[in-house]
Scaffold this motif. Sequence first.
Motif: not given
Length: 433
Positions: A55-60, A134-137, A143-146, A162-168
């Motif tokens: 999957f593609p992600v826009k970098m800073d 955050e954008r990668i996550t 992309a994982l979808g259902d 971590n918990s931040q990753t899970m919140a996103w």
Amino acid sequence: MIVVKNINSKIKEQPAIGMVANVMEQFNSAADHIDLHPNIRKILSITNNEIMVNFPVKMDNGNVEIFTGYRVQHNNALGPYKGGLRYHPTVDIDAARALAMWMTWKTSLAGLPYGGAKGGIKLDPSKYSKGELERITRRFTFALGDNIGPEYDIPAPDVNTNSQTMAWMADTYMSTRPPAERAAHQHVVTGKPAGSGGLEGRDRATGYGVYLSIKFWSEKNKTSLEGKTFIVQGFGNVGYWTAHFLEKEGAKLVAVQDAYGSIQNQEGIAVEDLLEYSQLNGGSIVNFPHAKPVDKNEFFSIACDICIPAALGNQITKDNASMIQASLIAEGANGPTNVEGEKILLKKGITIIPDILCNSGGVIGSYFEWLQNRNGELWHLDEVMVKLYKKLKDSFDKVYEYSENEAIDMRTAAYCIAIERIEQAYVQRGIFP
Ligand code: NAD
């Protein structure tokens, strides 16, 4: 029962190399011991679904980078798939398969209504900004979808997540549901922050379980933890919390290794001081003022009573197992000891509390969080710790007794109990159609 689902690419072969070979050897030795039915052995020897997404992600800086993510779902005979997501350069299909299999045994052993899965993204998170992570996550979740879902496959944190990753992840997944259904999907991941549906105490659950396993073993062997020395590889979530609880019980931390270096002090390393130092130094323990540096390759030879690998897999091998001076190894990490290393340790009379028992506090805590979300409840920390203690004691006693009664090591005993539970489910239900 077994469906190969792939979004972007098909992974057809399952070569028995590396970590998979290790977990398969452990599985086969337990399967031989219980004389597992050949049909069940066939089913448990492969993974149900393997999902690989690019999957593609826009970098800073405005450029686009392509990432590869994995989710391997090994078995769901006992309930929805469950297991962590790891962000690390070593993440690949072999690692995800092996780790997914370990999750199946772990959830079964703990008596949870879950199967096993694992996944992650092949990347070095230290190279990305918080916004990029955050954008990668979020894009990985999309992309994982259902292929994930609160009643289907429930990810959790692992190495470098971590918990931040899970919140996103939870927020992204919930945002893709119709408005009226969003709140009911909060339990799509566990290990969320306490303010966003997370469980009080989930942060310490794995380390608490590692500590309790060591304590229960000491009690069985009529010894106390007071004054015992220990070394920890990995000073992240699992390593820190294990050290925290052991120190409270009077044990002494004498050496630590993390991704950046190794330190030692036979007089003792104050756990909270080291945590504070590492937090101020980008997560690194290197140059902690109250300890001296140690060569990376000598870490496991440091004199101690208890050795706690709490970082990555395949750390104790034939190359370093004979150096280990501890009488007890408590596996905080998943798969830290490979089969060849284990043979050397057992020959030396060293006891190993196996990963699927030792670090199961994490998935038990995750189960509590999932129940809490599903039932719309909020549990207090002391309540969580009491429930964790009860479940962990029950698991430890079962494995210890099985191992004593059958005169086998604790890993084989733990596998036997886990596999027998899954075998029973297949025997009762049969195979569709
Ligand atoms: P984490 O990301 O919080 O910490 C990982 C630690 O390992 C860091 O200190 C890092 O510097 C260190 N490390 C990384 N590479 C290393 C290397 N090559 N040599 C030495 N140290 C290295 O991860 P965590 O959540 O603490 O997970 C650690 C292990 O425990 C993993 O194997 C994971 O699968 C397992 N585990 C975690 C949980 C959980 O709830 N977090 C539950 C069960 C099992």
